[in-house]
Scaffold this active site. Structure first.
Site, PDB file in Angstrom:
ATOM      1  CG  HIS A 453      -2.287   0.580   0.907  1.00  0.00           C
ATOM      2  ND1 HIS A 453      -2.485   1.588  -0.030  1.00  0.00           N
ATOM      3  CD2 HIS A 453      -3.520   0.286   1.404  1.00  0.00           C
ATOM      4  CE1 HIS A 453      -3.754   1.895  -0.085  1.00  0.00           C
ATOM      5  NE2 HIS A 453      -4.415   1.124   0.766  1.00  0.00           N
ATOM      6  CG  ASP A 457      -4.318   3.728  -5.815  1.00  0.00           C
ATOM      7  OD1 ASP A 457      -4.987   2.996  -6.576  1.00  0.00           O
ATOM      8  OD2 ASP A 457      -3.710   4.748  -6.207  1.00  0.00           O
TER       9      ASP A 457
END
EC number: 2.3.1.168
Length: 483
Positions: A453, A457
């Site tokens: 992350h 995304d």
């Protein structure tokens, strides 16, 4: 004369030249000091050992420097050199030589296993084996002496030296039988050690006499049968021997992690420090099943086995072309994302030696047939614990085909420094509804994408997965964009 010859070989390999041996370039470490304290007999230290590869496709390596030499006696210590980036230690699997053997240049000395691969260490020198410093199963750190060689004319006198003198120079002297060791994997040797069995007395039934897990268990059962008979006899005479024997079968055991299992500990520990998120999707594999059947029916090469995986790998590469950030790595120190130019797609493989992830290089430039052949090559090498270091390094994204074993859903952890890994579930027939409301059977595969992350995304991963899904469900689209 002997010292001059040895020094010439060092000058040939070293990046500097000198007209004398009186000024060593580095301070002699304490662990290299020998029993003699006179300056004339004290060994000198050269550049840290590195590995050189002999031959383009060979898996044999040799140390290009002797760690320490004794110019008076002609002794040369051959250290464990650096077997790969970040490798600090290796496990010694077996010796190809024993004390007293003559060796030629580039002759294999031993086989070691690092976190990444199994490698043969070859001799850089011609001479005789004066001392072997380690036994199979030992963990050896980079730079530690593997073997001591006697070179040139001094070798005859060295090999007739009193054994206690040799122990003073290089450590404890081992028996020849223990040093050679049986042909087996680390897991099998650990099993034998846990059972208290000398693996060298077991007759192997595997290829080239390799001792298999079944051989150890069979030997253990035979040994246990004899022990049980003796215990029963003692039970009649002594009373409580049976209960004592029964309780000993359930004692705790300590199993050391070696090779690929040790590497997995390090990799997964690092992965826990990275923020993960997961994206799950269903993929209809009806077209993939038909394509595999078509390849199978029209296959003219009996050595090629067509599976779903090559098409999944190629379609994944096509999707990576449109979403390059999924094929990247992250530099936490400089806060930079490195977009990888090649699609080196790794495939997780569970072997009896542990979990290993070799990768297929440059998938973007390979055909389906080339991917199939390369995948088959890697699977064969992994099964025989013969993967090259190049095969397990440089990966950019990983596929974990858990469906080949069982299960339709997995939650994988990243194989750092990659930023994505995909778990493939089992393809199974399930009922689905059409737009008209009718029920029809469909071959469905669940995929779970784990992503870093810090780099990716949810929207990017979702779009990437949809693109990959489209290529898998409609493989004819691959024909439009393949190069």
């Amino acid at each position: 004369m002997i010292a001059r010859r040895i020094w010439r070989s060092h000058r040939f390999l070293r990046p500097f030249s000198s007209s004398s041996v009186c000024s060593p370039p580095f301070r002699v470490p304490e662990y290299l000091s020998q029993s003699s304290s006179s300056p004339a007999s004290r060994p000198f230290f050269v550049h840290p050992p590195t590995l050189m590869k002999w031959g383009g496709g060979s898996r044999s390596w040799f140390s290009n420097e002797a760690m320490a030499t004794d110019s008076n006696s002609g002794l040369i210590d051959v250290p464990l050199a650096q077997t790969g980036e970040g490798i600090a230690e290796c496990e010694l699997l077996k010796w190809f030589v024993k004390e007293g053997d003559s060796v030629e240049e580039f002759q294999p000395l031993c086989e070691v296993q690092s976190d990444k691969a199994t490698i043969e260490i070859t001799s850089r020198f011609k001479g005789k084996v004066a001392l072997i410093s380690h036994s199979p199963g030992d963990i050896i750190k980079v730079g530690e002496t593997l073997v001591r060689l006697a070179v040139e004319d001094s070798q005859d006198s060295l090999l007739t030296t009193d054994s206690s003198e040799i122990v003073t120079l290089g450590g404890s002297k081992q028996g020849t039988e223990n040093l050679l060791g049986a042909l087996s994997t680390p897991a099998v040797r650990n099993l034998a050690k846990d059972l208290g069995i000398d693996i060298n007395v077991i007759t192997g039934t595997g290829k080239d006499g390799r001792v298999l897990k079944e051989d150890v268990l069979r030997f253990s059962d035979q040994k246990g049968f004899v022990t049980d008979s003796v215990s029963s006899e003692h039970a009649v005479i002594g009373g409580d021997s049976v209960s004592t024997k029964a309780s000993s079968n359930f004692e705790d055991k300590t199993v050391p992690l070696r090779g690929f299992s040790r590497a997995m500990v390090k990799t997964m520990t690092m992965a826990t420090s990275v923020p993960h998120f997961h994206f799950v999707e269903e993929i209809n594999c009806d077209s993939l099943v038909e394509l595999k059947q078509f390849f199978k029916e029209n296959n003219t090469d009996s050595t090629i086995k067509h599976t779903f995986l090559p098409t999944l790998i190629k379609s994944l590469s096509m999707a990576l072309t449109k979403y390059p950030f999924v094929n990247s790595c992250f530099n936490a120190e400089s806060l930079e994302i490195i977009l990888k130019g090649s699609h080196n797609i790794g495939v997780a493989m569970a072997t009896e030696h542990g979990l290993v992830v070799p990768n297929i290089k440059n998938v973007q430039s390979l055909s389906l047939l080339e991917i199939t052949k390369e995948l088959s090559r890697l699977q064969h090498l992994a099964a025989n614990n013969k993967l090259n270091p190049e095969d397990v390094t440089g990966g950019t994204i990983t596929l974990s085909n858990i469906g080949a074993i069982g299960g339709k859903f997995g939650s994988p952890l990243l194989n750092l420094p990659e930023v994505a890994i995909i778990a493939l579930g089992r393809i199974e027939k399930v009922p689905k509804f059409s737009k008209e409301g009718t029920v029809y059977p469909a071959s469905i595969m669940m995929v779970n994408i784990a992503a870093d992350h810090r780099v990716l995304d949810g929207a990017t991963v979702a779009r990437f997965c949809c693109q990959w899904k489209e290529y898998v469900e409609k493989p004819e689209l691959l024909m439009l964009q393949m190069r």
